[in-house]
Scaffold this motif. Structure first.
Motif, PDB file in Angstrom:
ATOM      1  N   UNK A  99       0.681  -1.190   0.030  1.00 61.71           N
ATOM      2  CA  UNK A  99       0.027  -0.069   0.156  1.00 61.71           C
ATOM      3  C   UNK A  99       0.878   1.277  -0.024  1.00 61.71           C
ATOM      4  N   UNK A 100       1.832   1.392   0.853  1.00 66.73           N
ATOM      5  CA  UNK A 100       2.614   2.442   0.748  1.00 66.73           C
ATOM      6  C   UNK A 100       3.462   2.580  -0.404  1.00 66.73           C
ATOM      7  N   UNK A 101       3.947   1.681  -0.996  1.00 69.84           N
ATOM      8  CA  UNK A 101       4.582   1.609  -2.105  1.00 69.84           C
ATOM      9  C   UNK A 101       3.474   2.418  -3.542  1.00 69.84           C
ATOM     10  N   UNK A 102       2.620   1.485  -3.472  1.00 69.77           N
ATOM     11  CA  UNK A 102       1.609   1.816  -4.463  1.00 69.77           C
ATOM     12  C   UNK A 102       1.232   3.707  -4.440  1.00 69.77           C
ATOM     13  N   UNK A 103       1.035   3.878  -3.315  1.00 69.08           N
ATOM     14  CA  UNK A 103       0.809   5.319  -2.848  1.00 69.08           C
ATOM     15  C   UNK A 103       1.810   6.227  -3.602  1.00 69.08           C
ATOM     16  N   UNK A 104       3.149   5.581  -3.210  1.00 71.82           N
ATOM     17  CA  UNK A 104       4.379   6.510  -3.636  1.00 71.82           C
ATOM     18  C   UNK A 104       4.543   6.650  -5.145  1.00 71.82           C
ATOM     19  N   UNK A 105       3.632   5.640  -5.927  1.00 68.77           N
ATOM     20  CA  UNK A 105       3.912   5.698  -7.301  1.00 68.77           C
ATOM     21  C   UNK A 105       2.941   6.668  -7.876  1.00 68.77           C
TER      22      UNK A 105
END
Lengths: 425, 108
Positions: A10-16
């Motif tokens: 979730x954190x990584x998708x958000x950062x994309x």
């Protein structure tokens, strides 16, 4: 196999910056494919009314008819807070005009007295017959009057159950108001499956709330057919704090006999107890029309396909709400609202010859313990092997502060506002 | 951490992009609609909120929605019931809801 944790993903998708994708992807509306199909709904409670509304939202082309004899619906939800004096009856009373006009639903203010499944017709009290392509039956509960000696529909005008809200709620409220200080209020829970299993504890709380202000020497005796209950620790702690010595809970005790003139009840263990006010909640079963239409099984409730709520006994008939057998779900207004949406999706899928996606379900109980203090029970359910199984949820934390309990009370009232709007507007 | 992130990009992102392609979206419409309509039990029809319960209709990006739900899941966000609800939702369901609520209006 490598599995990143949900937090990582979730954190990584958000950062994309995936959010921007949502900005360019349109979410298509469900299209009308079943113009003119006639859907008839019997019963305008949380199940039937929500089903009518969501059928319209899922398919603008349907012809939708709701059969309900009462002018207004009075909800069991929040009726305990009326007993406690927190709200007037108006607060739990809802008309049908907005539901009908906002969602293009035809209202028939009459009693459906029988169903002819072979001809796909509903028979009204004036013998008029209404044709349907699919029928939704949402009749709520009926009482098994033969189970407690000395207690029947007539006697309930003296000794209220108040488990269907309305006159019964007003009767119990007025009996509490005319009771002398120092009186005993007996509440008795039914055996078997019944509507709103957590509600007797809220009722005891709300009656104690009223008594603690107006008649502080009085007692509440809660005779519970169960030997424990899941929110017992939460309630016991709150009762000891807010109503010390006022509520006595007796587990594993149910009433077998009522003497309405003497105001006494006899319990399974042979005790004879006197109450100044007796709130006797009888055992329950599916609404009457479910029996006459052949929708019930030996349990007295209606077996259904737990995905689409199609009756397993009659084609083109669906049963939702308290009358149906819905796996792990409680019988509750919120459960009926949730089931209504899956049922509506099941009907539109069936009309267009498609397999419906697997639904999820929720039910929500708030237990109001005093004006500033509430707890909640959330159920989150999914289909597992064709049965509705509880997969998440649970009770308010035992460790929560009074501030959180107060927030839950604020949310309880907002929730009631939301669910009644979602059902009756 | 770099390895994890690279794997996420390789494994998860293509699936997600595929799931937002138009035909997959269409098949998914009713499923997501049914899922989101359970939120209406507390957030109201179209999830516009009522009284103290917040409006979640078109007010958050998908990213913010996922961040918020992640916070409920792990207890970083102050919650009364949302912590319990977040634990019931799968990653796919959360993603579907994130895109759905970022977009919907349904004329309120």
């Amino acid at each position: 196999m490598f599995r990143p944790s949900r937090r990582d993903v979730i954190r990584y998708l958000g950062s994309l910056g995936l959010a921007s994708l949502a900005g360019v992807t349109s979410f298509p509306a469900l299209s009308s494919t079943n113009s003119g199909a006639r859907i008839v709904i019997i019963g305008g409670g949380f199940g039937g009314a929500a089903c009518a509304k969501y059928l319209r939202r899922y398919d603008p082309g349907l012809s939708i008819t709701l059969i309900e004899p009462k002018d207004k619906y009075i909800s069991c939800l929040f009726s305990n807070s009326v007993l406690g004096g927190l709200h007037p009856m108006d607060f739990i009373t809802h008309g049908y005009d907005n539901l009908a006009s906002n969602n293009d639903i035809k209202l028939i203010r009459d009693q459906a007295i029988s169903i002819e499944p072979a001809n796909r017709k509903v028979v009204l009290s004036d013998r008029q017959k209404i044709d349907y392509d699919h029928l939704v039956v949402s009749p709520g509960i009926d009482f098994r009057w033969n189970q407690i000696e000395g207690y029947d529909e007539e006697v309930a005008n003296l000794v209220p159950h108040a488990w269907q809200a309305g006159k019964q709620t007003e009767l119990l409220r007025s009996q509490l108001q005319s009771m002398e200080d120092g009186g005993v209020v007996i509440i008795s829970t039914p055996t078997g499956n019944f509507r709103a299993p957590p509600a007797p504890y809220e009722r005891a709380s709300m009656i104690a709330y009223y008594l603690s202000q107006e008649k502080p020497k009085s007692k509440v005796l809660l005779l519970d057919s169960g030997t424990d209950f899941d929110s017992q620790e939460l309630y016991t702690k709150a009762w000891n704090k807010m109503y010390p010595g006022m509520i006595e809970w007796v587990g594993g005790s149910s009433v077998v006999k009522l003497d309405a003139a003497q105001k006494t009840v006899e319990t399974t263990s042979g005790d004879i107890l006197k109450g100044d006010v007796i709130n006797l909640i009888p055992p329950q079963r599916a609404g009457k029309i479910a029996f006459t239409a052949g929708l019930t099984d030996e349990s007295g409730w209606c077996p259904v396909n737990q995905k689409s709520f199609a009756s397993t006994h009659q084609d083109f008939i669906h049963v939702i709400g308290d009358s149906c057998i819905a796996g792990d779900m409680f019988k509750a207004g919120s459960a009926a609202n949730s089931q209504a949406k899956a049922c509506a999706a099941g009907i539109i899928s069936s009309l267009s010859g498609k397999d419906m996606p697997d639904p999820v379900f929720m039910d929500v109980f708030y237990g109001v313990i005093n004006k500033h203090y509430a707890i909640s029970r959330i159920g989150f359910y999914e289909l597992v092997d064709q049965k509705i199984k509880k997969t998440a949820g649970g009770l308010s934390s035992k460790r929560s502060s009074d501030v959180t309990r107060h927030r839950e009370m604020v949310y309880a009232e907002a929730w009631y506002h939301s669910i009644t709007n979602d059902t009756f507007n | 951490m770099d390895t994890i992130l690279r794997l996420v990009v390789l494994l998860v992102l293509p699936c997600l992009l595929l799931s937002v392609s138009s035909s997959a979206w269409a098949d998914n419409v009713l499923r997501t609609q049914m899922l989101a309509d359970n939120c209406a039990i507390c957030h109201g029809t179209n999830c516009v909120g009522s009284l103290s319960i917040p409006n979640i209709n078109g007010v958050m990006s998908a990213e913010d929605f996922l961040f918020k739900m992640n916070g409920f899941y792990f207890g970083d966000e102050n919650a009364t019931v949302m912590d319990r609800i977040a634990k019931g939702l799968s990653r796919d369901q959360l993603n579907d809801l994130a895109f759905y609520f970022a977009k919907i209006n349904r004329s309120r």
